[in-house]
Design a protein around this motif. Structure first.
Motif, mmCIF file in Angstrom:
data_model
loop_
_atom_site.group_PDB
_atom_site.id
_atom_site.type_symbol
_atom_site.label_atom_id
_atom_site.label_comp_id
_atom_site.label_asym_id
_atom_site.label_seq_id
_atom_site.Cartn_x
_atom_site.Cartn_y
_atom_site.Cartn_z
ATOM 1 N N ARG A 179 -0.308 7.951 -2.054
ATOM 2 C CA ARG A 179 -0.915 8.110 -3.375
ATOM 3 C C ARG A 179 -2.034 9.176 -3.321
ATOM 4 O O ARG A 179 -2.859 9.154 -2.417
ATOM 5 C CB ARG A 179 -1.506 6.751 -3.751
ATOM 6 C CG ARG A 179 -2.259 6.733 -5.016
ATOM 7 C CD ARG A 179 -2.764 5.351 -5.331
ATOM 8 N NE ARG A 179 -3.359 5.419 -6.648
ATOM 9 C CZ ARG A 179 -3.951 4.431 -7.263
ATOM 10 N NH1 ARG A 179 -4.013 3.246 -6.680
ATOM 11 N NH2 ARG A 179 -4.462 4.588 -8.453
ATOM 12 N N PRO A 180 -2.041 10.124 -4.292
ATOM 13 C CA PRO A 180 -3.070 11.164 -4.266
ATOM 14 C C PRO A 180 -4.485 10.572 -4.204
ATOM 15 O O PRO A 180 -4.807 9.658 -4.960
ATOM 16 C CB PRO A 180 -2.851 11.924 -5.582
ATOM 17 C CG PRO A 180 -1.434 11.667 -5.943
ATOM 18 C CD PRO A 180 -1.111 10.288 -5.412
ATOM 19 N N GLY A 181 -5.293 11.080 -3.310
ATOM 20 C CA GLY A 181 -6.679 10.638 -3.195
ATOM 21 C C GLY A 181 -6.883 9.499 -2.222
ATOM 22 O O GLY A 181 -8.005 9.246 -1.781
ATOM 23 N N TYR A 182 -5.820 8.802 -1.884
ATOM 24 C CA TYR A 182 -5.920 7.597 -1.044
ATOM 25 C C TYR A 182 -6.508 7.911 0.334
ATOM 26 O O TYR A 182 -7.530 7.347 0.731
ATOM 27 C CB TYR A 182 -4.527 6.973 -0.912
ATOM 28 C CG TYR A 182 -4.497 5.587 -0.296
ATOM 29 C CD1 TYR A 182 -4.520 4.445 -1.091
ATOM 30 C CD2 TYR A 182 -4.431 5.422 1.086
ATOM 31 C CE1 TYR A 182 -4.486 3.183 -0.529
ATOM 32 C CE2 TYR A 182 -4.406 4.157 1.653
ATOM 33 C CZ TYR A 182 -4.423 3.049 0.846
ATOM 34 O OH TYR A 182 -4.397 1.796 1.411
ATOM 35 N N ASP B 94 -8.090 10.492 1.389
ATOM 36 C CA ASP B 94 -9.437 11.083 1.333
ATOM 37 C C ASP B 94 -10.532 10.025 1.309
ATOM 38 O O ASP B 94 -11.627 10.256 1.791
ATOM 39 C CB ASP B 94 -9.588 11.937 0.067
ATOM 40 C CG ASP B 94 -8.847 13.248 0.192
ATOM 41 O OD1 ASP B 94 -8.674 13.714 1.334
ATOM 42 O OD2 ASP B 94 -8.437 13.787 -0.848
ATOM 43 N N LYS B 95 -10.222 8.864 0.725
ATOM 44 C CA LYS B 95 -11.243 7.827 0.608
ATOM 45 C C LYS B 95 -11.349 6.979 1.885
ATOM 46 O O LYS B 95 -12.318 6.258 2.071
ATOM 47 C CB LYS B 95 -10.956 6.927 -0.599
ATOM 48 C CG LYS B 95 -11.044 7.661 -1.929
ATOM 49 C CD LYS B 95 -11.735 6.841 -2.979
ATOM 50 C CE LYS B 95 -11.756 7.501 -4.339
ATOM 51 N NZ LYS B 95 -12.785 8.552 -4.452
ATOM 52 N N LEU B 96 -10.340 7.048 2.733
ATOM 53 C CA LEU B 96 -10.347 6.225 3.949
ATOM 54 C C LEU B 96 -10.608 6.995 5.230
ATOM 55 O O LEU B 96 -11.149 6.443 6.186
ATOM 56 C CB LEU B 96 -8.993 5.518 4.109
ATOM 57 C CG LEU B 96 -8.616 4.423 3.135
ATOM 58 C CD1 LEU B 96 -7.344 3.749 3.619
ATOM 59 C CD2 LEU B 96 -9.718 3.407 2.991
ATOM 60 N N SER C 29 0.817 -1.214 0.000
ATOM 61 C CA SER C 29 0.000 0.000 0.000
ATOM 62 C C SER C 29 0.845 1.257 0.000
ATOM 63 O O SER C 29 1.727 1.414 0.829
ATOM 64 C CB SER C 29 -0.905 0.027 1.246
ATOM 65 O OG SER C 29 -1.834 -1.012 1.196
#
Lengths: 154, 84
Positions: free
Chosen positions: A20-23, A25-27, A16
């Motif tokens: 990483r961009p956006g990672y 934000d989703k968690l 993992s």
């Protein structure tokens, strides 16, 4: 009911890239992301918060026969870190879970329960997935990641 | 995009994270990301992010909640492509 989750830190680093961009934000909620960005060791904070969410989700999914991938709905709060252990809460809607974590360089392990009392009465075994007859002792909760198998007994 | 084309685009994405390579060969819309392909839950985010990049769409959290199988992913991708 008990939930538990283990992260093998070496395996997590291989599998993992949380940078990483956006990672994130989703968690994680914005408050959780603040804990990560202000942590001395952000890696540890990422996987600590993740195991808190996962261990609570395991109870939630069993109780309500729920199958969803909604990590941001599992909200970590009241986190207190004390050397190699941590305690906190995870909320999902109106439900509050209590968590207790072990933080080591090799792994992070969290157990979750509906009450603090329940957390303090269980025993934990961290072993290898190669130990084949672990199911004979009837663990209440099982988690496997990388080279670790975590078993929780009531 | 036909279902076959969608699956063909999804397969290399999930292949990067699937631990059960045999299940990957039999992939269809009923394939479950966690139960069948043994994708680690922390890698589900990578699947979502890769799908966003591949199809140039944004998957909101409500859609992501359901994205646990190939079929669910296909429905979400199709809906998001229609919105464009």
């Amino acid at each position: 009911m008990i939930g538990n989750d283990i992260v093998d830190m070496e395996q997590a680093e291989q599998d993992s890239n949380w940078k990483r961009p956006g990672y994130l934000d989703k968690l994680f909620t914005s408050e959780e992301q603040f804990l990560i960005s202000s942590a001395i060791q952000p890696d540890i904070m990422v996987w600590l918060l993740w195991t808190m969410k996962e261990s609570a989700y395991k109870i939630e999914s069993k109780t309500n026969k729920l199958q969803e991938f909604a990590p941001v709905k599992l909200i970590c709060n009241n986190l207190i870190i004390h050397e190699n252990t941590a305690t906190g809460n995870v909320t999902y809607g109106n439900q509050v879970y209590f968590t207790k974590s072990t933080l080591l360089a090799e792994y992070i392990h969290t157990i979750a329960a509906l009450t603090n009392e329940e957390l303090n009465t269980v025993s934990i075994a961290i072993t290898s997935p190669k130990s084949e007859n672990y199911k004979t002792n009837n663990p209440s909760s099982i988690s496997h990641h990388g080279k670790y198998l975590a078993l929780v007994y009531k | 995009m036909t279902n076959e084309e969608l699956i063909a685009k999804l397969k290399p994405i999930v292949a990067s994270y699937a631990q059960d390579k045999a299940a990957l060969e039999k992939i269809d819309k009923d394939t479950d990301f966690i139960k069948d392909l043994k994708i680690n839950s922390a890698n589900l985010v990578d699947v979502v992010l890769d799908v966003e990049e591949e199809f140039d769409i944004v998957i909101d959290n409500t859609s992501m909640e359901k994205m646990l199988s190939v079929g669910a992913a296909m429905d979400i991708i199709e809906a998001k492509l229609q919105e464009k």
